[in-house]
Design a protein around this motif. Structure first.
Motif, PDB file in Angstrom:
ATOM      1  N   GLY A  23       0.795  -1.227   0.000  1.00 57.47           N
ATOM      2  CA  GLY A  23       0.000   0.000   0.000  1.00 57.47           C
ATOM      3  C   GLY A  23       0.823   1.271   0.000  1.00 57.47           C
ATOM      4  N   PHE A  24       2.142   1.159  -0.115  1.00 56.86           N
ATOM      5  CA  PHE A  24       2.989   2.342  -0.197  1.00 56.86           C
ATOM      6  C   PHE A  24       4.192   2.034  -1.085  1.00 56.86           C
ATOM      7  CE2 PHE A  24       4.682  -0.076   3.376  1.00 56.86           C
ATOM      8  CZ  PHE A  24       6.060  -0.013   3.186  1.00 56.86           C
ATOM      9  N   ALA A  25       4.838   3.095  -1.576  1.00 53.57           N
ATOM     10  CA  ALA A  25       5.994   2.964  -2.458  1.00 53.57           C
ATOM     11  C   ALA A  25       7.182   3.694  -1.855  1.00 53.57           C
ATOM     12  CB  ALA A  25       5.685   3.526  -3.844  1.00 53.57           C
ATOM     13  N   VAL A  26       8.375   3.257  -2.243  1.00 55.59           N
ATOM     14  CA  VAL A  26       9.619   3.838  -1.752  1.00 55.59           C
ATOM     15  C   VAL A  26      10.563   4.061  -2.925  1.00 55.59           C
ATOM     16  CG1 VAL A  26      11.632   3.475  -0.269  1.00 55.59           C
ATOM     17  CG2 VAL A  26       9.385   2.668   0.474  1.00 55.59           C
ATOM     18  N   ASP A  27      11.300   5.141  -2.906  1.00 58.74           N
ATOM     19  CA  ASP A  27      12.480   5.227  -3.774  1.00 58.74           C
ATOM     20  C   ASP A  27      13.634   5.760  -2.958  1.00 58.74           C
ATOM     21  OD1 ASP A  27      13.698   7.898  -4.734  1.00 58.74           O
ATOM     22  OD2 ASP A  27      11.572   8.347  -4.973  1.00 58.74           O
ATOM     23  N   ARG A  28      14.793   5.178  -3.179  1.00 56.11           N
ATOM     24  CA  ARG A  28      16.011   5.595  -2.492  1.00 56.11           C
ATOM     25  C   ARG A  28      17.027   6.021  -3.541  1.00 56.11           C
ATOM     26  NH1 ARG A  28      15.909   5.178   2.669  1.00 56.11           N
ATOM     27  NH2 ARG A  28      18.165   5.537   2.807  1.00 56.11           N
ATOM     28  N   GLU A  29      17.122   7.344  -3.716  1.00 52.98           N
ATOM     29  CA  GLU A  29      18.082   7.949  -4.633  1.00 52.98           C
ATOM     30  C   GLU A  29      17.853   7.541  -6.089  1.00 52.98           C
ATOM     31  OE1 GLU A  29      22.115   8.666  -2.684  1.00 52.98           O
ATOM     32  OE2 GLU A  29      21.538   6.724  -1.799  1.00 52.98           O
ATOM     33  N   GLU A  30      16.616   7.203  -6.437  1.00 53.61           N
ATOM     34  CA  GLU A  30      16.304   6.819  -7.814  1.00 53.61           C
ATOM     35  C   GLU A  30      16.050   8.031  -8.704  1.00 53.61           C
ATOM     36  OE1 GLU A  30      13.305   3.677  -8.010  1.00 53.61           O
ATOM     37  OE2 GLU A  30      13.864   3.101  -5.973  1.00 53.61           O
ATOM     38  N   ALA A  31      15.617   9.145  -8.110  1.00 57.68           N
ATOM     39  CA  ALA A  31      15.370  10.362  -8.879  1.00 57.68           C
ATOM     40  C   ALA A  31      16.525  11.339  -8.759  1.00 57.68           C
ATOM     41  CB  ALA A  31      14.073  11.035  -8.439  1.00 57.68           C
ATOM     42  N   VAL A  32      17.142  11.398  -7.582  1.00 61.23           N
ATOM     43  CA  VAL A  32      18.279  12.293  -7.360  1.00 61.23           C
ATOM     44  C   VAL A  32      19.139  11.704  -6.241  1.00 61.23           C
ATOM     45  CG1 VAL A  32      17.027  13.755  -5.712  1.00 61.23           C
ATOM     46  CG2 VAL A  32      18.965  14.703  -6.961  1.00 61.23           C
ATOM     47  N   GLU A  33      20.436  11.807  -6.399  1.00 61.05           N
ATOM     48  CA  GLU A  33      21.350  11.295  -5.381  1.00 61.05           C
ATOM     49  C   GLU A  33      21.095  11.981  -4.043  1.00 61.05           C
ATOM     50  OE1 GLU A  33      23.440   8.876  -5.740  1.00 61.05           O
ATOM     51  OE2 GLU A  33      23.566   8.630  -7.917  1.00 61.05           O
ATOM     52  N   GLY A  34      21.058  11.182  -2.987  1.00 62.01           N
ATOM     53  CA  GLY A  34      20.920  11.718  -1.639  1.00 62.01           C
ATOM     54  C   GLY A  34      19.500  11.908  -1.166  1.00 62.01           C
ATOM     55  N   LEU A  35      18.505  11.687  -2.053  1.00 61.06           N
ATOM     56  CA  LEU A  35      17.097  11.898  -1.692  1.00 61.06           C
ATOM     57  C   LEU A  35      16.344  10.578  -1.668  1.00 61.06           C
ATOM     58  CD1 LEU A  35      14.728  13.953  -1.204  1.00 61.06           C
ATOM     59  CD2 LEU A  35      14.304  13.785  -3.663  1.00 61.06           C
ATOM     60  N   ALA A  36      15.570  10.371  -0.630  1.00 52.48           N
ATOM     61  CA  ALA A  36      14.655   9.231  -0.538  1.00 52.48           C
ATOM     62  C   ALA A  36      13.231   9.758  -0.414  1.00 52.48           C
ATOM     63  CB  ALA A  36      15.000   8.355   0.659  1.00 52.48           C
ATOM     64  N   CYS A  37      12.269   8.949  -0.824  1.00 54.02           N
ATOM     65  CA  CYS A  37      10.853   9.318  -0.721  1.00 54.02           C
ATOM     66  C   CYS A  37      10.030   8.091  -0.367  1.00 54.02           C
ATOM     67  CB  CYS A  37      10.327   9.892  -2.040  1.00 54.02           C
ATOM     68  SG  CYS A  37      10.877  11.553  -2.447  1.00 54.02           S
ATOM     69  N   VAL A  38       8.950   8.327   0.340  1.00 59.74           N
ATOM     70  CA  VAL A  38       7.896   7.324   0.506  1.00 59.74           C
ATOM     71  C   VAL A  38       6.602   7.961   0.035  1.00 59.74           C
ATOM     72  CG1 VAL A  38       8.983   6.014   2.364  1.00 59.74           C
ATOM     73  CG2 VAL A  38       7.574   7.987   2.918  1.00 59.74           C
ATOM     74  N   ALA A  39       5.728   7.145  -0.561  1.00 60.26           N
ATOM     75  CA  ALA A  39       4.505   7.688  -1.160  1.00 60.26           C
ATOM     76  C   ALA A  39       3.344   6.726  -0.982  1.00 60.26           C
ATOM     77  CB  ALA A  39       4.719   7.950  -2.657  1.00 60.26           C
ATOM     78  N   VAL A  40       2.148   7.299  -0.950  1.00 62.42           N
ATOM     79  CA  VAL A  40       0.899   6.544  -0.827  1.00 62.42           C
ATOM     80  C   VAL A  40      -0.062   7.067  -1.886  1.00 62.42           C
ATOM     81  CG1 VAL A  40      -1.108   6.139   0.650  1.00 62.42           C
ATOM     82  CG2 VAL A  40       1.193   6.017   1.613  1.00 62.42           C
ATOM     83  N   PRO A  41      -0.780   6.176  -2.573  1.00 62.96           N
ATOM     84  CA  PRO A  41      -1.725   6.644  -3.590  1.00 62.96           C
ATOM     85  C   PRO A  41      -2.994   7.212  -2.985  1.00 62.96           C
ATOM     86  CG  PRO A  41      -1.883   4.270  -3.388  1.00 62.96           C
ATOM     87  CD  PRO A  41      -0.744   4.701  -2.491  1.00 62.96           C
ATOM     88  N   VAL A  42      -3.595   8.135  -3.691  1.00 61.48           N
ATOM     89  CA  VAL A  42      -4.948   8.618  -3.387  1.00 61.48           C
ATOM     90  C   VAL A  42      -5.878   7.836  -4.290  1.00 61.48           C
ATOM     91  CG1 VAL A  42      -6.513  10.591  -3.407  1.00 61.48           C
ATOM     92  CG2 VAL A  42      -4.108  10.905  -2.763  1.00 61.48           C
ATOM     93  N   LEU A  43      -6.716   6.995  -3.700  1.00 66.81           N
ATOM     94  CA  LEU A  43      -7.505   6.038  -4.470  1.00 66.81           C
ATOM     95  C   LEU A  43      -8.972   6.432  -4.565  1.00 66.81           C
ATOM     96  CD1 LEU A  43      -6.017   2.740  -3.012  1.00 66.81           C
ATOM     97  CD2 LEU A  43      -5.446   3.808  -5.192  1.00 66.81           C
ATOM     98  N   ALA A  44      -9.540   6.143  -5.708  1.00 68.70           N
ATOM     99  CA  ALA A  44     -10.981   6.290  -5.928  1.00 68.70           C
ATOM    100  C   ALA A  44     -11.412   5.165  -6.853  1.00 68.70           C
ATOM    101  CB  ALA A  44     -11.311   7.647  -6.549  1.00 68.70           C
ATOM    102  N   GLN A  45     -12.412   4.416  -6.440  1.00 74.89           N
ATOM    103  CA  GLN A  45     -12.888   3.277  -7.214  1.00 74.89           C
ATOM    104  C   GLN A  45     -11.740   2.338  -7.557  1.00 74.89           C
ATOM    105  OE1 GLN A  45     -15.004   5.149 -10.479  1.00 74.89           O
ATOM    106  NE2 GLN A  45     -16.783   5.571  -9.192  1.00 74.89           N
ATOM    107  N   HIS A  46     -10.914   2.059  -6.576  1.00 74.35           N
ATOM    108  CA  HIS A  46      -9.809   1.103  -6.668  1.00 74.35           C
ATOM    109  C   HIS A  46      -8.674   1.555  -7.571  1.00 74.35           C
ATOM    110  CE1 HIS A  46     -12.227  -2.178  -4.733  1.00 74.35           C
ATOM    111  NE2 HIS A  46     -13.211  -1.446  -5.234  1.00 74.35           N
ATOM    112  N   ARG A  47      -8.692   2.783  -8.047  1.00 71.68           N
ATOM    113  CA  ARG A  47      -7.636   3.281  -8.920  1.00 71.68           C
ATOM    114  C   ARG A  47      -7.021   4.546  -8.337  1.00 71.68           C
ATOM    115  NH1 ARG A  47      -6.282  -1.055 -11.654  1.00 71.68           N
ATOM    116  NH2 ARG A  47      -8.031  -1.970 -12.819  1.00 71.68           N
ATOM    117  N   ALA A  48      -5.737   4.747  -8.646  1.00 70.77           N
ATOM    118  CA  ALA A  48      -5.050   5.949  -8.173  1.00 70.77           C
ATOM    119  C   ALA A  48      -5.466   7.146  -9.013  1.00 70.77           C
ATOM    120  CB  ALA A  48      -3.544   5.758  -8.257  1.00 70.77           C
ATOM    121  N   VAL A  49      -5.950   8.181  -8.363  1.00 70.80           N
ATOM    122  CA  VAL A  49      -6.234   9.438  -9.052  1.00 70.80           C
ATOM    123  C   VAL A  49      -5.110  10.444  -8.800  1.00 70.80           C
ATOM    124  CG1 VAL A  49      -8.720   9.140  -9.031  1.00 70.80           C
ATOM    125  CG2 VAL A  49      -7.614  10.281  -7.092  1.00 70.80           C
TER     126      VAL A  49
END
Length: 270
Positions: free
Chosen positions: A199-225
C-alpha cells in the motif's frame, strides 16, 4: 534543478507534426519560456528560451498581449491574468484545492518536503510541493514532470493504475536519472507487485542522489487518481515512520474528493 521550458511542448515540436509551423505552436513556445523561477522575461530571454526568431517572438508576444495571455511588466513580459483564469478550469485544480488542507497538516506534522502529483503518460506531474524547513533537495517543481518509475510517487500511482497505462509507461526504454534508478520494465513490475501488497511505495536515490521518498496513492474506485509523497535525506533512514501519516492524509484527500466530485474512494492502505 536546471530551469527548462515546459516539457509539455514537445508534441508540438515533433518533426513532421502538422502543428509545428502554426501560430499555436509558436504561442506555446513563448508561453513555455516562463517558469516559477523566471516569471518576468525580456524579449531577448524569451527569444533564447523559445528558440524563435526576434521578429516571430515580437509578433507572437503582441498577439498574446492582445488577448491578455501576456502582459508587459518591469521592462519585460509576464504571463497575464487571462492565463490564470484558464488555469483554474482543469479538474486537477479541484484536486489540488481538496488536498491542500490535508497536505498542510501533514507538512506541520512531518516538517519534510511534500509532493502531490498525478500520472500522465508514464510521468508524475506535480500539482503541489511544500518545502522542508531543513532544506529541499527534491528536483520536483510545480507543473514539472519526472519519470514515474524513478519516483516513489509515480510508482505508487502505477501500482494502482489500469494495465494499459502501466504497459504504456513501461513500453519504451526506461530513462535512468541515477545509478539507483530501476533498469528494466521487469524490475519496475516487480516493485509494483510489492507496492500493491504493502500500500505504499519507496524510492532511495532513484530520482536524485541523496534523496529518498515514501509515497501513498490517493484512491478512488480502486484506482489511483493521485499520490502524496514525503521526501527526505536518504541518510535519515527508511522513512517507514512516515507511512501512517501519509496514509491518513491520502485517505482524507480521497474522502474530500467524494464531497466535491462524487468519486467513490478506497482506503489508501488498500
Amino acid at each position: 534543478m536546471t530551469d527548462q521550458p515546459l516539457p509539455d511542448l514537445t508534441p508540438f515540436d515533433a518533426p513532421g507534426s502538422s502543428l509545428a509551423p502554426s501560430v499555436l505552436w509558436k504561442a506555446f513556445r513563448v508561453l513555455g519560456s516562463f517558469s516559477h523561477s523566471r516569471r518576468v522575461l525580456t524579449l531577448a530571454q524569451i527569444m533564447r528560451r523559445s528558440e524563435l526568431p526576434k521578429s516571430t517572438t515580437h509578433r507572437v508576444l503582441a498577439m498574446l498581449m492582445e488577448v491578455g495571455a501576456v502582459e508587459q511588466h518591469d521592462g519585460g513580459y509576464r504571463v497575464g491574468l487571462r492565463m490564470f483564469t484558464l488555469g483554474a478550469l482543469p479538474p486537477e485544480v479541484a484536486l489540488r484545492d481538496a488536498a491542500m488542507v490535508h497536505l498542510e497538516e501533514l507538512h506541520r506534522v512531518t516538517g519534510q518536503t511534500l509532493h502531490l502529483a498525478i500520472l500522465r503518460g508514464g510521468e508524475a506531474v506535480y500539482l503541489e510541493k511544500l518545502r522542508s524547513r531543513k532544506g529541499d533537495p527534491s528536483p520536483a517543481v510545480v507543473g514539472g514532470r519526472l519519470p514515474a518509475h524513478c519516483t516513489a510517487i509515480g510508482k505508487a500511482m502505477l501500482a494502482f493504475s489500469e494495465e494499459r497505462g502501466v504497459a504504456d509507461a513501461l513500453g519504451g526504454p526506461l530513462h535512468r536519472r541515477t545509478a539507483h534508478s530501476l533498469k528494466s520494465a521487469e524490475d519496475v513490475r516487480g516493485q509494483l507487485a510489492v507496492i500493491r501488497t504493502d500500500g505504499f511505495a519507496v524510492d532511495r536515490e532513484e530520482a536524485v542522489e541523496g534523496l529518498a521518498c515514501v509515497a501513498v496513492p490517493v484512491l478512488a474506485q480502486h484506482r489511483a487518481v493521485a499520490a502524496v509523497s514525503v521526501g527526505f535525506a536518504a541518510s535519515a533512514g527508511s522513512g517507514h515512520v512516515l507511512i501512517n501519516a501519509l496514509r491518513q492524509a491520502a485517505g482524507a484527500i480521497s474522502r474530500s474528493l467524494v464531497s466535491v466530485s462524487g468519486l467513490q474512494p478506497l482506503a489508501a492502505g488498500g
